[in-house]
Scaffold this active site. Structure first.
Site, PDB file in Angstrom:
ATOM      1  N   LYS A 112      16.031  78.679   4.882  1.00 16.61           N
ATOM      2  CA  LYS A 112      15.531  77.579   5.719  1.00 16.61           C
ATOM      3  C   LYS A 112      14.580  76.685   4.920  1.00 16.61           C
ATOM      4  O   LYS A 112      14.565  75.476   5.122  1.00 16.61           O
ATOM      5  CB  LYS A 112      14.857  78.114   6.980  1.00 16.61           C
ATOM      6  CG  LYS A 112      15.840  78.889   7.860  1.00 16.61           C
ATOM      7  CD  LYS A 112      15.699  78.637   9.342  1.00 16.61           C
ATOM      8  CE  LYS A 112      16.823  79.371  10.076  1.00 16.61           C
ATOM      9  NZ  LYS A 112      17.055  78.947  11.437  1.00 16.61           N
ATOM     10  N   LYS A 195      27.357  80.403   7.333  1.00 20.96           N
ATOM     11  CA  LYS A 195      27.560  81.051   8.631  1.00 20.96           C
ATOM     12  C   LYS A 195      27.537  80.025   9.751  1.00 20.96           C
ATOM     13  O   LYS A 195      26.854  79.002   9.651  1.00 20.96           O
ATOM     14  CB  LYS A 195      26.511  82.153   8.840  1.00 20.96           C
ATOM     15  CG  LYS A 195      25.235  81.724   9.501  1.00 20.96           C
ATOM     16  CD  LYS A 195      24.383  82.883  10.004  1.00 20.96           C
ATOM     17  CE  LYS A 195      23.124  82.269  10.609  1.00 20.96           C
ATOM     18  NZ  LYS A 195      22.551  82.924  11.729  1.00 20.96           N
ATOM     19  N   LYS A 198      23.806  77.976  15.369  1.00 24.40           N
ATOM     20  CA  LYS A 198      23.641  77.077  16.502  1.00 24.40           C
ATOM     21  C   LYS A 198      22.766  75.879  16.192  1.00 24.40           C
ATOM     22  O   LYS A 198      22.790  74.900  16.894  1.00 24.40           O
ATOM     23  CB  LYS A 198      23.182  77.832  17.751  1.00 24.40           C
ATOM     24  CG  LYS A 198      21.795  78.419  17.716  1.00 24.40           C
ATOM     25  CD  LYS A 198      21.471  78.965  19.092  1.00 24.40           C
ATOM     26  CE  LYS A 198      21.183  80.456  19.059  1.00 24.40           C
ATOM     27  NZ  LYS A 198      19.974  80.785  18.290  1.00 24.40           N
TER      28      LYS A 198
HETATM   29  P1  ATP Z   1      19.742  79.310  14.249  1.00 22.80           P
HETATM   30  O1  ATP Z   1      20.862  78.474  13.740  1.00 22.80           O
HETATM   31  O2  ATP Z   1      18.832  78.567  15.188  1.00 22.80           O
HETATM   32  O3  ATP Z   1      18.979  80.025  13.182  1.00 22.80           O
HETATM   33  P2  ATP Z   1      21.622  81.400  14.967  1.00 22.80           P
HETATM   34  O4  ATP Z   1      22.892  80.761  15.431  1.00 22.80           O
HETATM   35  O5  ATP Z   1      21.614  81.998  13.640  1.00 22.80           O
HETATM   36  O6  ATP Z   1      20.401  80.408  15.192  1.00 22.80           O
HETATM   37  P3  ATP Z   1      20.127  83.505  16.294  1.00 22.80           P
HETATM   38  O7  ATP Z   1      19.448  83.238  17.572  1.00 22.80           O
HETATM   39  O8  ATP Z   1      19.328  83.517  15.043  1.00 22.80           O
HETATM   40  O9  ATP Z   1      21.321  82.455  16.095  1.00 22.80           O
HETATM   41  O10 ATP Z   1      20.936  84.860  16.373  1.00 22.80           O
HETATM   42  C1  ATP Z   1      21.258  85.553  17.552  1.00 22.80           C
HETATM   43  C2  ATP Z   1      22.198  86.688  17.241  1.00 22.80           C
HETATM   44  O11 ATP Z   1      23.472  86.185  16.861  1.00 22.80           O
HETATM   45  C3  ATP Z   1      21.738  87.560  16.078  1.00 22.80           C
HETATM   46  O12 ATP Z   1      22.047  88.919  16.347  1.00 22.80           O
HETATM   47  C4  ATP Z   1      22.543  87.061  14.926  1.00 22.80           C
HETATM   48  O13 ATP Z   1      22.714  88.045  13.932  1.00 22.80           O
HETATM   49  C5  ATP Z   1      23.848  86.721  15.601  1.00 22.80           C
HETATM   50  N1  ATP Z   1      24.581  85.694  14.871  1.00 22.80           N
HETATM   51  C6  ATP Z   1      24.125  84.439  14.594  1.00 22.80           C
HETATM   52  N2  ATP Z   1      25.044  83.746  13.916  1.00 22.80           N
HETATM   53  C7  ATP Z   1      26.110  84.567  13.760  1.00 22.80           C
HETATM   54  C8  ATP Z   1      27.384  84.431  13.119  1.00 22.80           C
HETATM   55  N3  ATP Z   1      27.752  83.295  12.537  1.00 22.80           N
HETATM   56  N4  ATP Z   1      28.230  85.481  13.147  1.00 22.80           N
HETATM   57  C9  ATP Z   1      27.881  86.629  13.750  1.00 22.80           C
HETATM   58  N5  ATP Z   1      26.687  86.836  14.356  1.00 22.80           N
HETATM   59  C10 ATP Z   1      25.807  85.823  14.367  1.00 22.80           C
END
Ligand code: ATP
Ligand code: LTN
Length: 328
Positions: A112, A195, A198
């Protein structure tokens, strides 16, 4: 006694297919076997800039999605992190027992920082893992089901707990990370080396759980793939591999059976069938989400109950820590 499970998702953007396959869907599948605490981690969301109105809406949306996905308040405590003050309080205390060097090694933080602009990175983003450790340790959770990207944070939590126990005597259960075999790392549709996330600025890279079916299909049909033709799992071809993994997770098949299913067929066929599967999986989620959003009073009632049940477990842990440190 049932083992305890703790996990959470940040209300930092629209929930994606990655969050669903890597986290939410697995929580639903395992909730019968454990005593579960599923949190909407709004204090983690504000480690990066959030619009207040949007944060409020997304927090409620996320509760609705938890319930729509099949989390059941008879088996799982569902609550918002900031509603239980013990999270912030324990995070500060753990802060004082977490070496900076451990935090500096966290890849999420490093990623980040690399993407953001230095001056605007908050101290909260650096300290994020201490708050996450507080979340998990307050509930004496044995297991933490997350996607692959969170493995390092759970390991740090374990190290902090071990360090604290060593110094003050048995206080915290040492948690284990639980990562799914398939679906633990869904990749972006526009850049399959990243990855699916969101907070991605490119909406075509992600599938939001509330995207309408025609949009889901359009994004998947345009997903970036390489110039190969064979639909097989191959790390050198991350685009097609990602689509096959989405298919595999939703179909509940082995990788071999998925390859056999698509043998001799083109990428277009794979995309069409993945779209069918994803649309079918999202339909009940979207329907359930609508029901809860239309009934705000019911959502409030659920949240109040969740807060009370969570606080009843978290507060005694916090008091124990305060006593051990010498604060009371
Ligand atoms: P941000 O983009 O705001 O960092 P994020 O999409 O990574 O958010 P989180 O809220 O950090 O989402 O993660 C919530 C859950 O979803 C965690 O258990 C994380 O490991 C899982 N997760 C997030 N992105 C993925 C992905 N691309 N594939 C599988 N699991 C995911
Ligand atoms: N950092 C996690 C969200 C999170 C979490 C937790 C997950 C915050 N606290 C406790 C499991 C247990 C993420 O997914 N980005």
């Amino acid at each position: 006694m049932r083992k305890r499970v703790f996990s959470g998702i940040k209300p930092s953007g629209e929930l994606t297919l990655g969050n669903y396959l890597g986290a939410l869907r697995r929580w639903v599948a395992m909730q019968d076997a454990y005593e579960n605490y599923f949190c909407i981690v709004d204090l983690h969301a504000i480690t990066e800039p959030q619009d207040p109105q949007e944060l409020r809406r997304r927090t409620r949306d996320l509760v609705a999605l938890y319930l729509a996905a099949g989390l059941d308040t008879a088996k799982s405590v569902i609550f918002v992190q900031s509603h239980v003050a013990a999270h912030s309080e324990l995070a500060w205390l753990l802060n004082c027992f977490t070496p900076m060097g451990w935090l500096e090694r966290m890849t999420q933080y490093k990623d980040k920082v690399a993407k953001g602009s230095g001056e605007r990175i908050s101290a909260g983003l650096f300290d994020y893992p201490a708050l996450m450790a507080a979340d998990i340790l307050l509930y004496q959770a044995h297991l933490v089901p997350v996607g692959d990207d969170q493995r390092q944070h759970v390991e740090l939590t374990r190290d902090v707990a071990m360090r604290f126990n060593h110094r003050f005597g048995d206080t915290f259960v040492l948690p284990d990370v639980l990562i799914g075999e398939a679906g633990a790392r869904i990749m972006s549709l526009t850049d399959p080396t990243q990855k699916m996330s969101k907070s991605d600025v490119d909406p075509n890279g992600t599938i939001a759980l509330l995207d309408p079916p025609d949009l889901v299909r359009r994004k998947l049909m345009r997903a970036k793939t390489d110039s190969g033709t064979e639909a097989t799992f191959d790390p050198a071809r991350p685009g097609i591999t990602n689509l096959l993994e989405i298919y595999q997770t939703l179909a509940g098949e082995t990788a071999e059976r998925v390859e056999a299913h698509f043998a001799g067929r083109g990428y277009g066929d794979v995309k069409r069938e993945v779209a069918d599967r994803v649309i079918a999986a999202l339909e009940p989620l979207q329907e359930g989400h609508r029901r809860y959003v239309d009934d705000p009073a019911e959502l409030d009632r659920q949240l109040q109950q969740g807060r009370d049940r969570a606080a009843a477990v978290a507060e005694p842990t916090l008091r124990d820590v305060q006593e051990k440190i010498g604060l009371r």
